[in-house]
Structure formats: C-alpha cells, structure tokens
Scaffold this motif. Structure first.
Motif, short mmCIF file in Angstrom:
data_model
loop_
_atom_site.label_atom_id
_atom_site.label_comp_id
_atom_site.label_asym_id
_atom_site.label_seq_id
_atom_site.Cartn_x
_atom_site.Cartn_y
_atom_site.Cartn_z
N ARG A 32 47.85 25.86 77.06
CA ARG A 32 47.55 27.12 76.64
C ARG A 32 46.72 27.90 77.44
O ARG A 32 45.69 27.11 78.01
CB ARG A 32 47.18 26.89 75.17
CG ARG A 32 48.04 26.23 74.13
CD ARG A 32 47.30 26.10 72.71
NE ARG A 32 46.86 27.25 72.21
CZ ARG A 32 47.60 27.66 71.04
NH1 ARG A 32 48.66 26.92 70.53
NH2 ARG A 32 47.30 28.82 70.30
N ARG A 69 47.23 35.30 74.52
CA ARG A 69 47.76 34.35 75.31
C ARG A 69 48.53 34.81 76.36
O ARG A 69 49.15 35.80 76.14
CB ARG A 69 48.64 33.18 74.36
CG ARG A 69 47.63 32.37 73.43
CD ARG A 69 48.55 31.65 72.53
NE ARG A 69 49.47 30.41 73.26
CZ ARG A 69 50.16 29.77 72.88
NH1 ARG A 69 50.34 29.70 71.31
NH2 ARG A 69 50.86 28.75 73.11
N GLU A 73 50.94 30.08 81.10
CA GLU A 73 51.19 28.86 80.46
C GLU A 73 52.61 28.08 80.93
O GLU A 73 52.40 26.73 81.17
CB GLU A 73 51.49 29.06 78.74
CG GLU A 73 50.20 29.51 78.31
CD GLU A 73 50.21 29.86 76.72
OE1 GLU A 73 51.29 29.80 76.04
OE2 GLU A 73 49.27 30.16 76.28
N SER A 118 52.54 24.52 83.05
CA SER A 118 53.02 23.40 82.46
C SER A 118 53.82 22.64 83.44
O SER A 118 54.02 21.47 83.37
CB SER A 118 54.04 23.74 81.36
OG SER A 118 53.44 24.57 80.52
#
Ligand SMILES: Cc1cc2nc3c(=O)[nH]c(=O)nc-3n(C[C@H](O)[C@H](O)[C@H](O)COP(=O)(O)OP(=O)(O)OC[C@H]3O[C@@H](n4cnc5c(N)ncnc54)[C@H](O)[C@@H]3O)c2cc1C
Ligand code: FES
Ligand code: FES
Lengths: 265, 167
Positions: free
Chosen positions: A199, A211, A216, A220
């Motif tokens: 996040r 966000r 993100e 990842s």
C-alpha cells in the motif's frame, strides 16, 4: 474566542450522551488543532467535551499481528512507546516528527485522525497500513474513513476510540515539511503487509490523503526505490497554494515515495 | 462560573474562569504572572511555554480548565527564593542568549524540558530541533544554542558552574 460550556466526562458512554444531547458540542482531546481554530472564530461550539479523563481511550497494546493505539495517545507517547518502536518503527518516527515538542506533548492520534487535515501526518500511516478505526459504535476500514478535506466517516457525536494497525513486514514514511508551519507539503507512507499486500498513501499533496495505485502495483512486482522512480503523479486535483504549486507537489510525490521505500529497507 | 484549582510555582490557587479562559490568561491576568508572554495567535511562537506536570506546553493552547489539578511552573518559579538564578537563566545571561527578551521565558522553559529529557546530553542539532516550537526575532539562535549546551552540562552535574562565555 467565543465562550462555551465545559464538560469532563469519565466514560465514552457519558461523552457520547453529552455530544448527542447537544449537536453543537464538540469533543476536545489535545486541543492543538481545535483551540487555534476557536481562537480564530472558525467554529462556535456551545460546549467542549474534554475526553482526557476517559481511561477507555488510553493505552497502546500489541496483540498478535495487531498494534492497537488508543485515541488519547499523545504524539510523544507514540514516539516513545517500546511497543510501537518494535512493531512499526516508521510510525514511531512519524510521531516524533509531528510539529514541535510542545505540540507533541498535548496532541493526540485520535484528534489528528478525526480531524483529517490534508497536511497531517497520521492519516498517511492509517491509510498506508490499511488500519481499522474503532469508534464507540462500529469499526471502519481506513479505505472508507477518509472522505475529503477535513471530512471523515465519523457521524456527528461519534467518538474515535482506538486505531488498530496491522503489523507490517516493512513500512517507511518520508515527507517534505513546510519550514514555517512544519506541516506536510507532501508525504508518502509505503507498506508491505504480512498478507503480501503493498500500500502507498500520499498526504499533503491533495485535499485528502489518497492511495497511489500505480506505485502499489510497481512495488508489488519489485520492492525497491527504483520501482517508483519513474512513476509520475498527475498534478490534476492536487493542492496549489503559496507554499507550492500542484506541479511541485506532484513531483514531490515521486521523490517522497522513493525515500519512503528506501527508509523501509 | 467554573472554578479551577491548580498549583503554580508551588502555591495552590483556586480561580474562577470562563470555559474559554486560556491557561496563559489565567497566569497573566488572574495571577499577574506576566513573565509568560503571548507572541502569536497561531500556536507557533512558543513565547507562552510553561511546564504542566513537568512537561513543556504552549499555555496559549490549553484551557485553564484543562489544567485543573495540575502542577504548573512558570519562568517566575525557576530562581531560588534568595534570587539565585536557575542554571538555564544564568546561561542565557552569560551567553547573551537574548536581545529584546520577548521570547526568552518560553525559550528557557522549553530548554529546561529538553535538557531534562536528555540526561545523556544533546548535540547542537538536537538542541536546534528541540527549539522548533520557539521563535526568536532577534538573536539568530546561535547564542541560545550555546547557552542551552552550557546549562545542560551544569544541570546534569558534569560541570559545577556555567562556563564564562568569553572562554
Ligand atoms: C504549531 C503546530 C504545528 C503542528 N504541526 C503538525 C504536523 O507537522 N503534522 C501533523 O500531523 N499535525 C500537526 N499539528 C496538529 C497536531 O498534531 C494536533 O495535535 C492534531 O492535529 C490534533 O490532535 P488534538 O488531540 O490536539 O485534537 P483536538 O484539537 O483536541 O481536536 C481536533 C478535532 O478532532 C475532534 N476530536 C478530537 N478527539 C476526537 C475523538 N477521540 N473522536 C472524535 N473526534 C475527536 C475535535 O472535536 C476537533 O474537531 C500541529 C499543530 C500545531 C499547533
Ligand atoms: S503565544 Fe505563540 S505559541 Fe503561544
Ligand atoms: S530576544 Fe527578541 S525575540 Fe528573542
């Protein structure tokens, strides 16, 4: 400042009763945001309900994978807490860099999160970690809590009781401070949770903490500062004021995200 | 009218206040302790810093009623009854850490809290960061930082007296 009545209840139930009976009454925790606002007559409450005597709102506890921080925990308490420092060091460091010593000696996490100032620090950690906000009547996910400038999911008279933070695998926070007010110009909180979820929350830049989905996704796939280095935040909708343009803040989003990942390690 | 009972510089007072009365107003207007100053209305300057239960706070951003039952120390409560200055006051005098003196009471109170919380000592950088809540319009801070470093040595017993600034 206009005058008001003052109450100091001893329990959450009594505080909620006072706030429900009088819709113009306001809770006060550390007062480091509310009192400056009242001095400028930005607000005219009939009564202040001082929460500082309520034991249920205090304390910091680590249970399993969760760190629970009571609404009344002051910034100095979070900064110096052994539980916070070992579970989420980025959160302790964040608290240690809010405002100045005197503000940290009074201001609370509950007051900061309930207030949702676009330039406040804590909302970035709450959203960036996907924390849960516990109130006197329900539990609210961070993704549903922050709704806009100074606006949250809290109903009138609803009290923030505690915040439950999942203990992450890694987390980091970086911010550019306004040198005069010490409030955030733009900050980034990044976290990799034990579930594997990544996040990224951006504060200071827009009217409300948000966000950054593209970052993100990139983190990842590859958790490293380089992964976000070429992601450009659009200045569309960001704040523009005497402290900095939307373009400048958009630029800072990338710089702060890079630094936050580096800090998280 | 609501009443507040608090101990200021070791003496207990019970005072009638309004809900909106600030601690600094109680100190200055009701108790006539005018050493604590007000330099802004945005909670940023630190001229009003006092100790509440041993911690530095901005007395312009605290209701008198929030200090009910508290132990308050102001700049007037630092020197000994015979007039001997607190090491921090002595250091500010010796190091010319003031010009107009307006910020000085808040600086001294903030500095004492800072030094007390760092028994292991303070770097120059830590002193400068510790003063983020205190603004001075005159000195340029250098001498304030030197004074605090000197006072810290005395307060933690590493020196017996404030070193002369000329040394
Ligand atoms: C000089 C200065 C510099 C600052 N710099 C920063 C900074 O760099 N970063 C930052 O994040 N903040 C900064 N702040 C703000 C500070 O962190 C405040 O402490 C914080 O925003 C509010 O916490 P509080 O406990 O003082 O809340 P209060 O002022 O008591 O309350 C704030 C608001 O929340 C409501 N409220 C309070 N508690 C609850 C609760 N439990 N449930 C529901 N509603 C509640 C109140 O009614 C009010 O509307 C600064 C403040 C000052 C004065
Ligand atoms: S008078 Fe300026 S901070 Fe209190
Ligand atoms: S000595 Fe004048 S404001 Fe500091």
């Amino acid at each position: 400042m206009y005058d008001f009545a003052y109450h100091k209840p001893g329990s959450v139930a009594d505080a909620v009763k006072l706030l429900t009976a009088d819709p113009e009454a306001r809770p006060i925790s550390g007062g480091q945001t509310l009192l400056p606002a009242l001095k400028h007559r930005l607000n005219r409450p009939t009564a202040l309900v001082d929460l500082s005597g309520i034991a249920e709102l205090k304390g910091i506890r680590k249970e399993g994978d969760t760190l629970t921080i009571g609404a009344l925990a002051r910034h100095v308490d979070v900064a110096e807490s052994a539980e916070v420092t070992s579970a989420i060091p980025a959160l302790a460091r964040m608290a240690a860099n809010i405002g100045d010593i005197q503000v940290r000696n009074r201001g609370t996490i509950g007051g900061s999160v309930a207030n949702n100032d676009p330039a406040a620090d804590y909302p970035a950690a709450v959203l960036g970690l996907g924390a849960t906000i516990v109130t006197d009547r329900r539990r609210i996910a961070a993704d549903d809590f922050f709704q806009g400038m100074f606006t949250t999911a809290l109903e009138p008279g609803e009290l923030l009781v505690a915040i439950e933070f999942p203990i992450p695998e890694k987390a980091g926070y970086a911010k550019m401070r306004n040198p005069a007010s010490r409030y955030v110009m733009t900050g980034a909180f990044v976290a990799r949770l034990r579930s594997g979820e990544v996040r990224v929350a951006i504060n200071g830049a827009g009217p409300c903490v948000f966000r950054q989905a593209e970052m993100e996704k990139a983190l990842s796939a590859n958790w490293s500062p380089e992964a976000v280095a070429n992601i450009r935040q659009s200045p569309e909708g960001l704040n523009s004021d005497i402290h900095g343009s939307a373009e400048y803040r958009a630029h800072l989003v990338t710089v702060m995200a890079k630094r936050a990942v580096a800090e998280a390690g | 009218m609501p009443q507040v009972t608090l101990t200021v510089n070791g003496k207990s007072h019970t005072v009638e206040v309004e809900g909106r009365t600030l601690l600094v107003e109680l100190l200055r207007e009701k108790l006539r302790l005018t050493g604590t100053h007000v330099g802004c209305d945005t909670s940023q300057c630190g001229a009003c810093v006092v100790h509440v239960n041993g911690e530095s706070v901005k007395s312009c951003t605290l209701l008198a009623l929030q200090a009910d039952g508290a132990q308050v120390t102001t700049i007037e409560g630092l020197a000994k009854p015979d007039g001997t200055l607190h090491p921090m006051q002595e250091a500010f005098r010796e190091y010319h850490a003031l010009q107009c003196g307006f910020c000085t009471p808040g600086m001294v109170m903030a500095a004492i809290d800072l030094v007390q919380k760092h028994p292991q000592g303070l770097s120059e950088r830590e002193i400068r960061e510790g003063l983020e809540g205190n603004l001075c319009r005159c000195t340029g801070y250098h001498n304030i930082v030197k004074a605090i470093a000197a006072a810290a040595e005395v307060m933690h017993g590493r020196r017996s007296e404030i070193a002369r600034a000329a040394e």
